[in-house]
Scaffold this motif. Sequence first.
Motif, PDB file in Angstrom:
ATOM      1  N   PRO A  79      10.054  15.001  11.799  1.00  8.22           N
ATOM      2  CA  PRO A  79       8.729  14.565  11.326  1.00  8.22           C
ATOM      3  C   PRO A  79       7.886  13.939  12.436  1.00  8.22           C
ATOM      4  O   PRO A  79       6.676  14.160  12.494  1.00  8.22           O
ATOM      5  CB  PRO A  79       9.062  13.532  10.248  1.00  8.22           C
ATOM      6  N   TYR A 128      -4.643  12.696   1.335  1.00  7.14           N
ATOM      7  CA  TYR A 128      -3.254  12.783   0.869  1.00  7.14           C
ATOM      8  C   TYR A 128      -2.301  12.951   2.061  1.00  7.14           C
ATOM      9  O   TYR A 128      -1.265  12.287   2.154  1.00  7.14           O
ATOM     10  CB  TYR A 128      -3.109  13.970  -0.080  1.00  7.14           C
ATOM     11  N   ALA A 129      -2.689  13.853   2.970  1.00  7.34           N
ATOM     12  CA  ALA A 129      -1.841  14.095   4.149  1.00  7.34           C
ATOM     13  C   ALA A 129      -1.724  12.821   4.989  1.00  7.34           C
ATOM     14  O   ALA A 129      -0.639  12.493   5.500  1.00  7.34           O
ATOM     15  CB  ALA A 129      -2.432  15.226   4.975  1.00  7.34           C
ATOM     16  N   ASN A 131      -3.636  13.505  13.042  1.00  4.95           N
ATOM     17  CA  ASN A 131      -2.877  12.739  14.043  1.00  4.95           C
ATOM     18  C   ASN A 131      -3.511  12.809  15.430  1.00  4.95           C
ATOM     19  O   ASN A 131      -2.877  12.431  16.416  1.00  4.95           O
ATOM     20  CB  ASN A 131      -1.434  13.272  14.131  1.00  4.95           C
ATOM     21  N   ARG A 190       4.131  15.089  14.171  1.00  2.00           N
ATOM     22  CA  ARG A 190       2.934  14.236  14.273  1.00  2.00           C
ATOM     23  C   ARG A 190       2.243  14.386  15.624  1.00  2.00           C
ATOM     24  O   ARG A 190       1.146  13.900  15.827  1.00  2.00           O
ATOM     25  CB  ARG A 190       3.305  12.771  14.040  1.00  2.00           C
ATOM     26  N   VAL A 207       2.626  17.846   8.034  1.00  2.00           N
ATOM     27  CA  VAL A 207       1.917  16.778   8.754  1.00  2.00           C
ATOM     28  C   VAL A 207       2.875  15.730   9.335  1.00  2.00           C
ATOM     29  O   VAL A 207       2.447  14.833  10.034  1.00  2.00           O
ATOM     30  CB  VAL A 207       0.851  16.088   7.872  1.00  2.00           C
ATOM     31  N   GLY A 208       4.173  15.861   9.019  1.00  5.57           N
ATOM     32  CA  GLY A 208       5.152  14.965   9.653  1.00  5.57           C
ATOM     33  C   GLY A 208       5.566  13.773   8.807  1.00  5.57           C
ATOM     34  O   GLY A 208       5.905  12.714   9.352  1.00  5.57           O
ATOM     35  N   ARG A 235      -2.028   9.715   3.915  1.00  7.36           N
ATOM     36  CA  ARG A 235      -1.197   8.741   3.175  1.00  7.36           C
ATOM     37  C   ARG A 235       0.287   9.101   3.305  1.00  7.36           C
ATOM     38  O   ARG A 235       1.141   8.216   3.381  1.00  7.36           O
ATOM     39  CB  ARG A 235      -1.600   8.706   1.697  1.00  7.36           C
ATOM     40  N   ALA A 236       0.550  10.412   3.324  1.00 11.49           N
ATOM     41  CA  ALA A 236       1.953  10.858   3.400  1.00 11.49           C
ATOM     42  C   ALA A 236       2.616  10.458   4.715  1.00 11.49           C
ATOM     43  O   ALA A 236       3.837  10.340   4.785  1.00 11.49           O
ATOM     44  CB  ALA A 236       2.030  12.372   3.213  1.00 11.49           C
ATOM     45  N   ILE A 237       1.811  10.275   5.756  1.00  8.93           N
ATOM     46  CA  ILE A 237       2.431   9.853   7.031  1.00  8.93           C
ATOM     47  C   ILE A 237       2.243   8.355   7.272  1.00  8.93           C
ATOM     48  O   ILE A 237       2.394   7.865   8.387  1.00  8.93           O
ATOM     49  CB  ILE A 237       1.915  10.673   8.242  1.00  8.93           C
ATOM     50  N   GLY A 238       1.912   7.658   6.192  1.00  8.65           N
ATOM     51  CA  GLY A 238       1.951   6.193   6.255  1.00  8.65           C
ATOM     52  C   GLY A 238       0.657   5.511   6.655  1.00  8.65           C
ATOM     53  O   GLY A 238       0.657   4.310   6.915  1.00  8.65           O
ATOM     54  N   LYS A 239      -0.453   6.239   6.674  1.00 11.68           N
ATOM     55  CA  LYS A 239      -1.735   5.588   6.997  1.00 11.68           C
ATOM     56  C   LYS A 239      -2.215   4.794   5.782  1.00 11.68           C
ATOM     57  O   LYS A 239      -2.075   5.246   4.638  1.00 11.68           O
ATOM     58  CB  LYS A 239      -2.801   6.634   7.357  1.00 11.68           C
ATOM     59  N   GLY A 240      -2.798   3.659   6.030  1.00  7.66           N
ATOM     60  CA  GLY A 240      -3.301   2.806   4.946  1.00  7.66           C
ATOM     61  C   GLY A 240      -4.625   3.315   4.407  1.00  7.66           C
ATOM     62  O   GLY A 240      -5.294   4.133   5.030  1.00  7.66           O
ATOM     63  N   PHE A 254       1.511   4.255  -2.909  1.00  6.52           N
ATOM     64  CA  PHE A 254       1.392   5.709  -2.727  1.00  6.52           C
ATOM     65  C   PHE A 254       2.613   6.421  -3.321  1.00  6.52           C
ATOM     66  O   PHE A 254       2.488   7.393  -4.074  1.00  6.52           O
ATOM     67  CB  PHE A 254       1.252   6.037  -1.240  1.00  6.52           C
ATOM     68  N   ASP A 307       0.835  -1.198   0.000  1.00 10.23           N
ATOM     69  CA  ASP A 307       0.000   0.000   0.000  1.00 10.23           C
ATOM     70  C   ASP A 307       0.877   1.258   0.000  1.00 10.23           C
ATOM     71  O   ASP A 307       0.658   2.207  -0.743  1.00 10.23           O
ATOM     72  CB  ASP A 307      -0.876  -0.063   1.259  1.00 10.23           C
ATOM     73  N   ARG A 308       1.917   1.203   0.829  1.00  6.61           N
ATOM     74  CA  ARG A 308       2.838   2.333   0.972  1.00  6.61           C
ATOM     75  C   ARG A 308       3.586   2.591  -0.340  1.00  6.61           C
ATOM     76  O   ARG A 308       3.717   3.715  -0.799  1.00  6.61           O
ATOM     77  CB  ARG A 308       3.838   1.985   2.089  1.00  6.61           C
TER      78      ARG A 308
END
Lengths: 292, 226
Positions: free
Chosen positions: B78, B105-106, B157, B82, A206-207, B108-113, A8, A4-5
């Motif tokens: 980072p 998008y935000a 977060n 969070r 957002v980190g 996903r950028a921090i790794g959420k599925g 993206f 999934d990662r």
Amino acid sequence: MWFDRLGFLVGEAFTALRRNRWMTFAAISTATAALFLLGGLFLTWLQVSRSAQAVGERLPVRAFFRYGAEQEVLTQSLAEARQIPGVRSVRLVTKEEGWKDFQKKYPQVAKDLDNPLPDSLHVQLTDVEQVGGVAARLQKLDGIQPDGVRYQNDQQKLVADGLRTLHIVGIALGAMMLLTSGVLIYNAIRLTIVARRREIRIMQLVGATRATVRAPMVIEGLFQGAIGGALAGALIGGSVLGMQRLAANLSAQSFQTGFNFGPWMFGLGLAGAAYGVLCSLFALRDSGRQLG
Amino acid sequence: MPSLIQFRNTCVRYSDLVTGLADFSLSVERGEFIYLLGPTGSGKSTILKLLYREVAPTSGEVWLDGENIGQLAERDIPFLRRKMGIVPQDFALLPNKTVWENVGYAMRAIGKGRREVRQTIPRILDQVRIGHRADALPHQLSGGEQQRVAIARSLINDPPLILADEPTGNLDPEHSLEILQILEELNSKGTTVLMATHDMMVVNRCPHRILRMQGGRMQKEGALVV
């Protein structure tokens, strides 16, 4: 999750490729041209090297003994000649064998003569470029006449010089093209960073980790290089097939390169990908301020 | 329990001539709502930037939740971010993505599925009352709605701290109050809010602790503007 990662990150890379399509096109086509040139010249060099080897076999070096050289001297020199680097094979040709060959080749010249030939060594080379060194070593062998080593210096030198020139021209042209494509990939990535500054800022707010921010750009460079390399492999394959057909149509001697399509495409694709990644990393390093 | 935020004699010097913050000390308790009030260049944005480590202190210390974040390594920044939600003045929305996609998008950028994104976004959008515009593009939204999306994004977060840098700076009074109301709601649920502003109307309508900044120094502190 891992898949999934990756999805993206690859998605982000392809968005950037679509957004900068002209720069992407320029980077891929230049990488293709550079790797085509490098690969093509390498293939040509391989082919010419093989031909040069054949020339080496057809243009043997001969070392003539002084008249009346003893059997022990002949045997000893034969053994020493076999140890010289660049020598493929050595054959001792006695004066009787030599005369027989001569009579066979030039019967009119030989018919009223007594055998004037001394014993000799017939040497075949592994590499025509080494002819000078081999000749010098043969000259120092025990029993060899002064100026007793003979070879067709001009032809062998011509082949050796040709090979060397091809080598230098190939490296210079290839390096120039490679540098150009590298600059284009580098610029494409720098443009991506500018075009994606909003996404990058959001990621930072957002980190998102540094790796997440940078990975799409590395994937972009990897893709550009890999496609360029694979296309170069395909072009080289097409060119080789074309030349083989042309040679067959002209009824010339068969043109065999030993070319294997798959490994070339894969190899050049891999080389291109590695190069693309390298250029991306340079671009990312130089864009440190925008990337945080 | 120690304060959530502590500045101890913190200085930020951008260059020999430009000082962002001079000898600044402050304690912020959990659940507080604080206005950083002052004109442009007074140091209020620098305070926020120190907290999300866009700048590092030249001297002094900055503590967040028991950690000296002034000493934080680059690779840990980072993860610090969070722990907070950052709301910029310019919304920072992606113009070609819908409200839903902007927040997604935000995440996903921090790794959420994908699944987590699908489950979380409706709740966040409802929290800032923008759920009904989930499919709208930013240019189809009013300024207030765009800022609500930016606040929604800052909540991905579930942060205990929100840093809002002039969130009403581009908005008319009506929308400004709307944004303030949302921030107050978040604060009432226990979220600490630090909001930089120069909008006196906003500060007067919703009184909270105020830090008046001027030339990189705290000029005055009070509960209400007189």
